[in-house]
Design a protein around this motif. Structure first.
Motif, PDB file in Angstrom:
ATOM      1  N   ILE A 159       0.871  -1.175   0.000  1.00 42.37           N
ATOM      2  CA  ILE A 159       0.000   0.000   0.000  1.00 42.37           C
ATOM      3  C   ILE A 159       0.904   1.220   0.000  1.00 42.37           C
ATOM      4  O   ILE A 159       1.651   1.450   0.952  1.00 42.37           O
ATOM      5  N   ASN A 160       0.846   1.999  -1.055  1.00 42.80           N
ATOM      6  CA  ASN A 160       1.778   3.115  -1.192  1.00 42.80           C
ATOM      7  C   ASN A 160       1.267   4.370  -0.497  1.00 42.80           C
ATOM      8  O   ASN A 160       0.111   4.461  -0.093  1.00 42.80           O
ATOM      9  N   ALA A 161       2.172   5.346  -0.385  1.00 44.74           N
ATOM     10  CA  ALA A 161       1.915   6.575   0.374  1.00 44.74           C
ATOM     11  C   ALA A 161       0.621   7.243  -0.040  1.00 44.74           C
ATOM     12  O   ALA A 161       0.358   7.430  -1.229  1.00 44.74           O
ATOM     13  N   MET A 162      -0.182   7.618   0.964  1.00 43.07           N
ATOM     14  CA  MET A 162      -1.442   8.296   0.688  1.00 43.07           C
ATOM     15  C   MET A 162      -1.633   9.561   1.494  1.00 43.07           C
ATOM     16  O   MET A 162      -1.720  10.645   0.937  1.00 43.07           O
ATOM     17  N   THR A 163      -1.692   9.447   2.837  1.00 40.68           N
ATOM     18  CA  THR A 163      -2.234  10.599   3.550  1.00 40.68           C
ATOM     19  C   THR A 163      -1.796  10.630   5.012  1.00 40.68           C
ATOM     20  O   THR A 163      -0.999   9.812   5.472  1.00 40.68           O
ATOM     21  N   PRO A 192       3.200  -4.685   2.991  1.00 39.68           N
ATOM     22  CA  PRO A 192       3.879  -3.507   3.526  1.00 39.68           C
ATOM     23  C   PRO A 192       3.031  -2.258   3.298  1.00 39.68           C
ATOM     24  O   PRO A 192       2.143  -2.227   2.437  1.00 39.68           O
ATOM     25  N   LEU A 193       3.347  -1.201   4.055  1.00 45.25           N
ATOM     26  CA  LEU A 193       2.515   0.000   4.048  1.00 45.25           C
ATOM     27  C   LEU A 193       3.392   1.236   4.197  1.00 45.25           C
ATOM     28  O   LEU A 193       4.222   1.305   5.105  1.00 45.25           O
ATOM     29  N   ALA A 194       3.206   2.218   3.314  1.00 45.02           N
ATOM     30  CA  ALA A 194       3.918   3.496   3.398  1.00 45.02           C
ATOM     31  C   ALA A 194       2.972   4.582   3.890  1.00 45.02           C
ATOM     32  O   ALA A 194       1.817   4.648   3.479  1.00 45.02           O
ATOM     33  N   SER A 195       3.474   5.434   4.764  1.00 42.60           N
ATOM     34  CA  SER A 195       2.683   6.572   5.228  1.00 42.60           C
ATOM     35  C   SER A 195       2.601   7.630   4.137  1.00 42.60           C
ATOM     36  O   SER A 195       3.385   7.620   3.185  1.00 42.60           O
ATOM     37  N   ALA A 199      11.686   1.381   6.941  1.00 43.88           N
ATOM     38  CA  ALA A 199      12.357   1.971   5.788  1.00 43.88           C
ATOM     39  C   ALA A 199      11.879   3.409   5.646  1.00 43.88           C
ATOM     40  O   ALA A 199      10.893   3.822   6.267  1.00 43.88           O
ATOM     41  N   LEU A 200      12.577   4.166   4.828  1.00 42.71           N
ATOM     42  CA  LEU A 200      12.242   5.570   4.584  1.00 42.71           C
ATOM     43  C   LEU A 200      11.942   5.764   3.105  1.00 42.71           C
ATOM     44  O   LEU A 200      12.673   5.273   2.241  1.00 42.71           O
ATOM     45  N   GLN A 201      10.887   6.493   2.833  1.00 44.24           N
ATOM     46  CA  GLN A 201      10.523   6.870   1.464  1.00 44.24           C
ATOM     47  C   GLN A 201      10.658   8.394   1.349  1.00 44.24           C
ATOM     48  O   GLN A 201      10.039   9.125   2.122  1.00 44.24           O
ATOM     49  N   ILE A 202      11.487   8.844   0.424  1.00 44.74           N
ATOM     50  CA  ILE A 202      11.623  10.276   0.145  1.00 44.74           C
ATOM     51  C   ILE A 202      10.888  10.556  -1.154  1.00 44.74           C
ATOM     52  O   ILE A 202      11.234   9.994  -2.197  1.00 44.74           O
ATOM     53  N   ALA A 250       8.157   5.194   6.476  1.00 47.56           N
ATOM     54  CA  ALA A 250       7.930   6.622   6.702  1.00 47.56           C
ATOM     55  C   ALA A 250       8.146   7.385   5.396  1.00 47.56           C
ATOM     56  O   ALA A 250       8.908   6.951   4.527  1.00 47.56           O
ATOM     57  N   ASN A 251       7.492   8.531   5.274  1.00 43.65           N
ATOM     58  CA  ASN A 251       7.537   9.302   4.031  1.00 43.65           C
ATOM     59  C   ASN A 251       7.832  10.769   4.337  1.00 43.65           C
ATOM     60  O   ASN A 251       7.122  11.393   5.121  1.00 43.65           O
TER      61      ASN A 251
END
Length: 350
Positions: free
Chosen positions: A61-65, A88-91, A143-146, A121-122
């Motif tokens: 689930i990719n970054a949303m909100t 997995p889930l991205a903020s 993990a970190l997402q930029i 985290a994003n």
């Protein structure tokens, strides 16, 4: 003001999902059917590994909100869905948390509801290393997402207008944290040149984030009084174009943007993605039908992906890269212009 912007993003993203025609460049990719290639379903594993990361499944689930009361509720439900399905889930972007610490719970709930899952985290590319660490600590991120989003920022009424510091700051962040770093476009695509630059900066993974899903230029234009950036709708490269452009990159890549069904997931994996992210499609399911429906949908996608792999004779997601693919239409034209020979993709099983 920040909370209102986050709520506007959700509303406009869902409206886009409702208006999508259904076709995108994933339809320019097709598998060559080999009638006796199939294997046995128990021999199929959905596990994927890249950059030292091991996931049970190649779907996330990719970054949303996040950043408002309403988006906190959405994140709670996304956390539940991730927990129940193992994805997995991205903020969403955590910039709102840095400006207003009172909204911390709208992000923290991702980990609260998914204590043992893989959570990302994003942040944006201008974030200081200290703030990045605060974001990682807040949700105990794995993990970190930029995110990089110069086109969105340009159209955003209150957006950034200076981008030259982004690459140097990404390099500082990579050196300053002890988790894998993913750099993600928000829907305009990463070119092969950008992927190579990210590799030189020490980035561990590139999320190609191509055109075809939520269009953030269009979203930000909808927030402008005159809506005077309409001509940027459709800017950038599609996700599959980015996969083909970066097919020989040394850096592991993830694919997101315009993924509509399990066949698109299989196509992206066959084009070299280590994992496939979905945002808008899952958001609409959640808001229309609730968290139980989202859990059911993700479960169905995973089951059907395994079924497709069984037919294609691919025991793992990585084995899909040995399946024969045909590239058609505008996507083939893109490949010609970028000097990509598509013929070997049609003969890989040999």
């Amino acid at each position: 003001m920040i909370a209102q912007r986050k709520d506007d993003h959700v509303r406009l993203a869902v409206e886009q999902q409702q208006q999508h025609s259904g076709r995108n460049q994933f339809d320019d990719v097709s598998f060559v059917h080999h009638a006796l290639a199939g294997i046995d379903r128990p021999d199929v594993s959905l596990a994927t590994t890249f950059a030292g990361v091991a996931w049970q499944v190649p779907l996330y689930i990719n970054a949303m909100t996040g950043g408002s009361e309403r988006t906190g509720i959405i994140n709670r439900d996304l956390g539940i869905a991730a927990r129940e399905t193992g994805v997995p889930l991205a903020s969403g972007s955590m910039s709102a948390y840095f400006k207003d610490p009172d909204c911390a719970d709208s992000f923290r709930v991702l980990r609260k509801e998914n204590p043992d899952g893989f959570v990302i985290a994003n942040v944006n590319a201008t974030t200081s290393v200290d703030r990045v660490q605060r974001a990682l600590d807040l949700i105990q991120a794995d993990a970190l997402q930029i995110h990089v989003n110069s086109v969105q920022e340009t159209v955003m009424p209150e957006g950034d207008r200076s981008f030259s510091s982004w690459a140097p700051q990404i390099e500082k962040i990579v050196a300053g944290v002890d988790v894998p770093v993913i750099v993600k476009e928000v829907g305009f695509g990463l070119s092969r040149e950008t992927v190579r630059l990210l590799e030189s900066l020490g980035v561990h993974v590139a999320d190609l984030g191509g055109r075809g899903g939520t269009d953030f230029a269009r979203i930000e234009n909808g927030r402008r009084e005159l809506a005077d950036y309409a001509y940027l709708t459709g800017w950038g490269q599609s996700t599959v174009a980015c996969l083909l452009d970066a097919h020989d990159a040394a850096l592991p890549v993830l694919a997101s943007g315009g993924v509509r069904n399990p066949l698109d997931v299989a196509r992206a994996l066959a084009l070299g993605a280590s994992g496939v992210g979905v945002s808008g499609t899952f958001l609409r399911t959640l808001l229309d039908d609730g968290v139980a429906a989202l859990v059911a949908r993700i479960t169905t996608w995973l089951d059907q992906l395994a079924a497709l792999m069984t037919v294609l004779g691919a025991p793992t997601p990585a084995d899909l890269t040995r399946c024969d693919l045909l590239i058609h239409g505008e996507l083939r034209d893109f490949c010609v212009d970028r000097g990509i020979d598509t013929r070997p993709f049609a003969r890989r099983s040999r």
